[in-house]
Design a protein around this motif. Structure first.
Motif, mmCIF file in Angstrom:
data_model
loop_
_atom_site.group_PDB
_atom_site.id
_atom_site.type_symbol
_atom_site.label_atom_id
_atom_site.label_comp_id
_atom_site.label_asym_id
_atom_site.label_seq_id
_atom_site.Cartn_x
_atom_site.Cartn_y
_atom_site.Cartn_z
ATOM 1 N N MET A 165 0.858 -1.170 0.000
ATOM 2 C CA MET A 165 0.000 0.000 0.000
ATOM 3 C C MET A 165 0.905 1.234 0.000
ATOM 4 S SD MET A 165 -2.951 1.071 2.774
ATOM 5 C CE MET A 165 -4.138 -0.123 2.269
ATOM 6 N N ASP A 166 0.616 2.152 -0.913
ATOM 7 C CA ASP A 166 1.386 3.393 -0.944
ATOM 8 C C ASP A 166 0.575 4.513 -0.278
ATOM 9 O OD1 ASP A 166 -0.480 4.336 -2.807
ATOM 10 O OD2 ASP A 166 0.856 4.050 -4.521
ATOM 11 N N LYS A 167 1.154 5.715 -0.269
ATOM 12 C CA LYS A 167 0.538 6.855 0.414
ATOM 13 C C LYS A 167 -0.867 7.146 -0.123
ATOM 14 C CE LYS A 167 1.290 11.722 1.534
ATOM 15 N NZ LYS A 167 2.238 12.840 1.483
ATOM 16 N N SER A 168 -1.036 7.127 -1.436
ATOM 17 C CA SER A 168 -2.352 7.455 -2.014
ATOM 18 C C SER A 168 -3.381 6.374 -1.695
ATOM 19 C CB SER A 168 -2.244 7.693 -3.528
ATOM 20 O OG SER A 168 -1.835 6.518 -4.186
ATOM 21 N N GLU A 169 -2.978 5.122 -1.684
ATOM 22 C CA GLU A 169 -3.903 4.030 -1.329
ATOM 23 C C GLU A 169 -4.293 4.105 0.147
ATOM 24 O OE1 GLU A 169 -2.549 0.453 -4.347
ATOM 25 O OE2 GLU A 169 -1.222 0.993 -2.692
ATOM 26 N N LEU A 170 -3.323 4.418 1.002
ATOM 27 C CA LEU A 170 -3.611 4.578 2.429
ATOM 28 C C LEU A 170 -4.575 5.743 2.632
ATOM 29 C CD1 LEU A 170 -3.055 3.798 5.402
ATOM 30 C CD2 LEU A 170 -1.103 5.371 5.342
ATOM 31 N N ARG A 171 -4.300 6.853 1.984
ATOM 32 C CA ARG A 171 -5.172 8.027 2.091
ATOM 33 C C ARG A 171 -6.581 7.691 1.580
ATOM 34 N NH1 ARG A 171 -2.308 12.958 0.312
ATOM 35 N NH2 ARG A 171 -1.751 13.060 2.496
ATOM 36 N N ALA A 172 -6.675 6.960 0.481
ATOM 37 C CA ALA A 172 -7.980 6.588 -0.078
ATOM 38 C C ALA A 172 -8.762 5.692 0.881
ATOM 39 C CB ALA A 172 -7.800 5.897 -1.428
ATOM 40 N N ALA A 173 -8.055 4.834 1.578
ATOM 41 C CA ALA A 173 -8.722 3.940 2.529
ATOM 42 C C ALA A 173 -9.142 4.682 3.797
ATOM 43 C CB ALA A 173 -7.794 2.778 2.890
ATOM 44 N N GLN A 174 -8.342 5.644 4.226
ATOM 45 C CA GLN A 174 -8.609 6.311 5.500
ATOM 46 C C GLN A 174 -9.430 7.596 5.379
ATOM 47 O OE1 GLN A 174 -4.737 6.691 7.385
ATOM 48 N NE2 GLN A 174 -4.916 4.643 8.274
ATOM 49 N N SER A 175 -9.365 8.281 4.265
ATOM 50 C CA SER A 175 -10.076 9.560 4.117
ATOM 51 C C SER A 175 -11.575 9.463 4.374
ATOM 52 C CB SER A 175 -9.814 10.173 2.741
ATOM 53 O OG SER A 175 -8.485 10.618 2.665
ATOM 54 N N PRO A 176 -12.283 8.483 3.799
ATOM 55 C CA PRO A 176 -13.717 8.403 4.070
ATOM 56 C C PRO A 176 -14.013 8.148 5.558
ATOM 57 C CG PRO A 176 -13.108 6.884 2.297
ATOM 58 C CD PRO A 176 -11.850 7.476 2.837
ATOM 59 N N LEU A 177 -13.160 7.377 6.205
ATOM 60 C CA LEU A 177 -13.344 7.114 7.638
ATOM 61 C C LEU A 177 -13.124 8.384 8.452
ATOM 62 C CD1 LEU A 177 -11.482 3.698 7.806
ATOM 63 C CD2 LEU A 177 -13.957 4.070 7.962
ATOM 64 N N LYS A 178 -12.066 9.126 8.131
ATOM 65 C CA LYS A 178 -11.790 10.378 8.837
ATOM 66 C C LYS A 178 -12.951 11.351 8.686
ATOM 67 C CE LYS A 178 -6.734 10.292 8.625
ATOM 68 N NZ LYS A 178 -5.523 11.020 8.196
ATOM 69 N N GLU A 179 -13.478 11.456 7.479
ATOM 70 C CA GLU A 179 -14.600 12.364 7.219
ATOM 71 C C GLU A 179 -15.844 11.919 7.993
ATOM 72 O OE1 GLU A 179 -16.401 15.632 6.307
ATOM 73 O OE2 GLU A 179 -14.316 15.273 5.745
ATOM 74 N N LYS A 180 -16.101 10.614 7.983
ATOM 75 C CA LYS A 180 -17.252 10.084 8.710
ATOM 76 C C LYS A 180 -17.137 10.369 10.203
ATOM 77 C CE LYS A 180 -17.946 5.524 9.505
ATOM 78 N NZ LYS A 180 -18.349 4.125 9.282
ATOM 79 N N TYR A 181 -15.938 10.203 10.753
ATOM 80 C CA TYR A 181 -15.743 10.413 12.188
ATOM 81 C C TYR A 181 -15.802 11.904 12.555
ATOM 82 C CZ TYR A 181 -14.212 5.524 12.053
ATOM 83 O OH TYR A 181 -14.148 4.158 11.877
ATOM 84 N N LYS A 182 -15.419 12.774 11.629
ATOM 85 C CA LYS A 182 -15.550 14.218 11.873
ATOM 86 C C LYS A 182 -17.023 14.618 11.852
ATOM 87 C CE LYS A 182 -11.125 15.616 9.886
ATOM 88 N NZ LYS A 182 -10.478 16.250 8.723
ATOM 89 N N THR A 183 -17.757 14.078 10.891
ATOM 90 C CA THR A 183 -19.176 14.404 10.725
ATOM 91 C C THR A 183 -20.038 13.768 11.813
ATOM 92 O OG1 THR A 183 -18.807 14.467 8.344
ATOM 93 C CG2 THR A 183 -21.103 14.389 9.083
ATOM 94 N N ASN A 184 -19.734 12.525 12.146
ATOM 95 C CA ASN A 184 -20.495 11.765 13.147
ATOM 96 C C ASN A 184 -19.526 11.191 14.179
ATOM 97 O OD1 ASN A 184 -23.113 11.951 11.752
ATOM 98 N ND2 ASN A 184 -22.126 10.637 10.230
ATOM 99 N N PRO A 185 -19.082 12.008 15.125
ATOM 100 C CA PRO A 185 -18.057 11.573 16.074
ATOM 101 C C PRO A 185 -18.416 10.290 16.834
ATOM 102 C CG PRO A 185 -18.519 13.911 16.340
ATOM 103 C CD PRO A 185 -19.503 13.382 15.351
ATOM 104 N N GLU A 186 -19.691 10.063 17.072
ATOM 105 C CA GLU A 186 -20.098 8.863 17.822
ATOM 106 C C GLU A 186 -19.770 7.575 17.057
ATOM 107 O OE1 GLU A 186 -23.415 10.022 15.145
ATOM 108 O OE2 GLU A 186 -22.207 11.172 16.567
ATOM 109 N N GLU A 187 -19.646 7.657 15.743
ATOM 110 C CA GLU A 187 -19.323 6.469 14.949
ATOM 111 C C GLU A 187 -17.853 6.074 15.056
ATOM 112 O OE1 GLU A 187 -20.974 5.872 11.087
ATOM 113 O OE2 GLU A 187 -22.558 7.359 11.461
#
Length: 167
Positions: free
Chosen positions: A1-23
């Motif tokens: 996994m390279d930097k862009s693949e890691l970012r692609a895997a984690q970005s949606p999770l980071k956004e979800k946790y910012k939007t819905n912290p309880e998740e």
């Protein structure tokens, strides 16, 4: 996994946790079944592990020791965190080992001395890395690994611990 693949895997999770912290708050569990003799059978994703007494407390060394398992969890978490951070920082780790050493005084757990602590007196985490990264970048890598390693931070900042019993 390279930097862009890691970012692609984690970005949606980071956004979800910012939007819905309880998740972002998950309950992780571990379960063991008390076995015959002095043993506990612990279910893991890799299969069942039979834990028992360390040789320093009367075991014969044929079973996993929970103290070793704690250090193994630290090494696993630190290794995965190190690789994630290195990937994000675009640091190439050609080879690397992570080693944890814990000092225990078994007089405590065997009730030989009330002054001896029950549990680890100290734990040292060692990293041996082969990389072209400069010293300053490696120092930052280790700093961030310590900051984001769940097991490291749990040991460093003990959580509230409770016991519940059902009979």
């Amino acid at each position: 996994m390279d930097k862009s693949e890691l970012r692609a895997a984690q970005s949606p999770l980071k956004e979800k946790y910012k939007t819905n912290p309880e998740e972002a708050e998950w309950v992780l569990t571990a379960e063991g079944r008390v076995g015959d003799g002095i043993a506990c059978y612990v279910s893991t994703d890799a299969g069942e592990v039979e834990a028992g007494l360390h040789p320093a407390t009367g075991g014969d060394g044929s079973q996993a020791c929970s103290g070793d398992m704690l250090l193994e969890a630290l090494v696993a978490c630190a290794g995965v965190t190190l690789k994630s951070v290195a990937t994000a920082m675009e640091i190439d780790i050609e080879e690397g080992t992570v080693k944890a050493e814990g000092v225990l005084d078994f007089k405590g757990t065997l009730a030989v001395s009330k002054e001896a602590p029950v549990g680890f007196k100290s734990i040292t985490l060692h990293f041996d890395l082969t990389t072209d990264a400069d010293e300053k970048k490696v120092e930052k890598l280790i700093e961030l690994t310590e900051r984001y390693c769940v097991i490291y931070q749990t040991l460093k900042n003990s959580p509230m611990l409770k016991t519940d019993i059902k009979i």
